[in-house]
Design a protein around this motif. Sequence first.
Motif, PDB file in Angstrom:
ATOM      1  N   GLY A   1      69.351  10.726  28.977  1.00 25.52           N
ATOM      2  CA  GLY A   1      69.485  10.358  30.379  1.00 25.52           C
ATOM      3  C   GLY A   1      70.353   9.139  30.597  1.00 25.52           C
ATOM      4  O   GLY A   1      70.297   8.514  31.654  1.00 25.52           O
ATOM      5  N   THR A   2      71.177   8.769  29.597  1.00 23.87           N
ATOM      6  CA  THR A   2      72.019   7.586  29.726  1.00 23.87           C
ATOM      7  C   THR A   2      73.487   7.911  29.940  1.00 23.87           C
ATOM      8  O   THR A   2      74.294   7.003  30.103  1.00 23.87           O
ATOM      9  N   LEU A   3      73.848   9.200  29.973  1.00 26.90           N
ATOM     10  CA  LEU A   3      75.237   9.602  30.172  1.00 26.90           C
ATOM     11  C   LEU A   3      75.597   9.472  31.641  1.00 26.90           C
ATOM     12  O   LEU A   3      74.888   9.964  32.516  1.00 26.90           O
TER      13      LEU A   3
ATOM     14  N   LYS B   1      77.274  12.952  19.911  1.00 27.85           N
ATOM     15  CA  LYS B   1      76.891  11.657  20.480  1.00 27.85           C
ATOM     16  C   LYS B   1      76.748  11.754  21.998  1.00 27.85           C
ATOM     17  O   LYS B   1      75.767  11.269  22.567  1.00 27.85           O
ATOM     18  N   VAL B   2      77.726  12.380  22.651  1.00 29.04           N
ATOM     19  CA  VAL B   2      77.702  12.481  24.108  1.00 29.04           C
ATOM     20  C   VAL B   2      76.537  13.352  24.565  1.00 29.04           C
ATOM     21  O   VAL B   2      75.836  13.009  25.528  1.00 29.04           O
ATOM     22  N   MET B   3      76.289  14.463  23.890  1.00 31.80           N
ATOM     23  CA  MET B   3      75.180  15.332  24.281  1.00 31.80           C
ATOM     24  C   MET B   3      73.835  14.634  24.058  1.00 31.80           C
ATOM     25  O   MET B   3      72.884  14.833  24.817  1.00 31.80           O
TER      26      MET B   3
ATOM     27  N   LYS C   1      73.427  15.027  35.448  1.00 33.74           N
ATOM     28  CA  LYS C   1      72.195  15.824  35.445  1.00 33.74           C
ATOM     29  C   LYS C   1      72.437  17.267  35.040  1.00 33.74           C
ATOM     30  O   LYS C   1      71.504  17.987  34.740  1.00 33.74           O
ATOM     31  N   ASN C   2      73.699  17.691  35.038  1.00 33.27           N
ATOM     32  CA  ASN C   2      74.047  19.075  34.764  1.00 33.27           C
ATOM     33  C   ASN C   2      74.535  19.212  33.313  1.00 33.27           C
ATOM     34  O   ASN C   2      75.480  18.533  32.922  1.00 33.27           O
ATOM     35  N   PRO C   3      73.917  20.073  32.502  1.00 29.97           N
ATOM     36  CA  PRO C   3      74.341  20.237  31.115  1.00 29.97           C
ATOM     37  C   PRO C   3      75.783  20.710  30.976  1.00 29.97           C
ATOM     38  O   PRO C   3      76.472  20.329  30.028  1.00 29.97           O
TER      39      PRO C   3
END
Length: 58
Positions: A22-24, A14-16, A36-38
């Motif tokens: 782009g909503t995290l 879900k988080v990934m 912005k950083n994986p």
Amino acid sequence: MAKQTKKQEDKIEKVMHEFKEGTLKSGKDGVGGKVKNPKQALAIALSEAGVSKKESEK
């Protein structure tokens, strides 16, 4: 890699997904800016799922 419970896997997924959309957001309750950083997204996902990074690397 350590075995994770289904609930933990779902939370990470879900988080990934939020990251890819782009909503995290970082910070407590999403107060910070967009992630912005994986690697940061993965750290947030593991933290929310209650899995330490060391456990996930085994």
